[in-house]
Design an enzyme around this catalytic site. Structure first.
Site, PDB file in Angstrom:
ATOM      1  N   ARG A 224       2.790  -2.745   5.727  1.00 46.69           N
ATOM      2  CA  ARG A 224       4.230  -2.832   5.990  1.00 46.69           C
ATOM      3  C   ARG A 224       4.671  -4.283   6.180  1.00 46.69           C
ATOM      4  O   ARG A 224       3.979  -5.099   6.800  1.00 46.69           O
ATOM      5  CB  ARG A 224       4.606  -2.028   7.233  1.00 46.69           C
TER       6      ARG A 224
ATOM      7  N   TYR B 286       8.460  -6.566   7.003  1.00 49.80           N
ATOM      8  CA  TYR B 286       9.887  -6.555   7.245  1.00 49.80           C
ATOM      9  C   TYR B 286      10.605  -6.973   5.964  1.00 49.80           C
ATOM     10  O   TYR B 286      10.039  -7.713   5.142  1.00 49.80           O
ATOM     11  CB  TYR B 286      10.255  -7.518   8.378  1.00 49.80           C
TER      12      TYR B 286
END
Length: 295
Positions: free
Chosen positions: A135, A137
């Protein structure tokens, strides 16, 4: 678990010393604990911070295993002997005089979503995943982002001050606003300045705004109003960053309690004390730990 009584003399400040009596459970030894009484029956009328079974004046190194930006990558904290310690459980929270330890997870101006693996032994820092993929941002975070050790946001506690939202089952997050970019696993000495009550899909996810004592402007900021004076627009920018970062993934914006405003330093200290008490109950197994690692 049998209780142990150990009397140790430890430094209370740069110029004075004090004897602390530790009566908490010693599940494993990392030198003397900084702990106050870990038994709730022994608490003084004034609420005090728990720091049971922490390393005293921890001297730890950062050890990386695996390659960055892979599923196997881990950042451990290790003693000089090579023994791994937990950045969540073994690093002391409170340093006295309103100063706290903070563990950097995400250095400023980076986007990899690094976090303490609360379900792994020694709780190393790893990159978060979703459906087996790393993951990130959608854009860089503009401040050092990390956690306060020995804190825990209890998911069984519905906070009446924040719309009855329950904790997110993680340590308390810190947004450090100083000018220097930290390193993953770095221990920073910070002072809290404000608190934001983010509500993420119904879960309370506190953001403590703080500054490193090593920052050139640290002496200028001591409360929420000072942040606006010396770091104008920063509190709004932090709130909007965390409000909006999920929108590019098609999720709704996060919400904020407390009237959508940053709370004072005193309120931030209250949050830290309450979540430290919740952590103490967790490691004593007064509260079910579920899949959380307590070592």
């Amino acid at each position: 678990m049998a209780a142990a009584k150990v009397m140790a003399t430890v430094a209370a400040s740069n110029t004075a010393t004090a004897a602390l009596l530790f009566r908490g459970p010693l599940r494993r030894s990392h030198g003397f604990s900084l702990g106050l009484n870990c038994n709730s029956n022994g608490l003084a009328p004034k609420r005090r911070l728990f720091t049971c079974r922490a390393l005293y004046k921890p001297e730890v190194q950062i050890k990386e295993e695996g390659q960055p930006e892979t599923l196997d990558y881990r950042v451990f904290l290790v003693e000089n002997s090579g023994k791994k310690v937990s950045p969540w459980h073994d690093i002391p929270l409170h340093l006295g005089d309103g100063v706290f330890n903070c563990i950097v997870e995400i250095p400023k101006e980076t986007s990899a979503k690094m976090e303490v693996a609360t379900d792994e032994a020694h709780t190393p820092i790893k990159q978060d995943t979703k459906k087996g993929k790393l993951r990130y941002y959608p854009y860089n975070i503009n401040w050092n982002y990390g956690l306060l050790p020995q804190t825990w946001e209890d998911p069984s506690f519905a906070n009446p001050e924040v719309e009855g939202a329950s904790g997110d089952n993680d340590p308390v997050d810190v947004v450090e606003i100083g000018e220097t970019r930290g390193k993953i696993g770095q221990i920073m000495k910070v002072k809290p300045l404000a608190a934001l009550a983010m509500i993420d899909e119904g879960e309370l996810d506190w953001k403590i705004v703080a500054i490193s004592l090593d920052d050139p402007r640290a002496s200028l900021v001591n409360d929420v109003d000072d942040v606006e004076k010396h770091f104008p627009g920063t509190l709004t920018a932090i709130r909007e960053w965390f409000r909006n970062y999920k929108i590019p993934d098609g999720k709704p914006a996060n919400k904020f309690g407390l009237g959508n405003k940053p709370a004072s330093k005193d309120f931030a200290l209250k949050v830290i004390t309450e979540t430290n008490e919740s952590w103490a109950k967790l490691v004593k197994r007064s509260i079910p730990s579920g899949e959380l690692s307590l070592c």
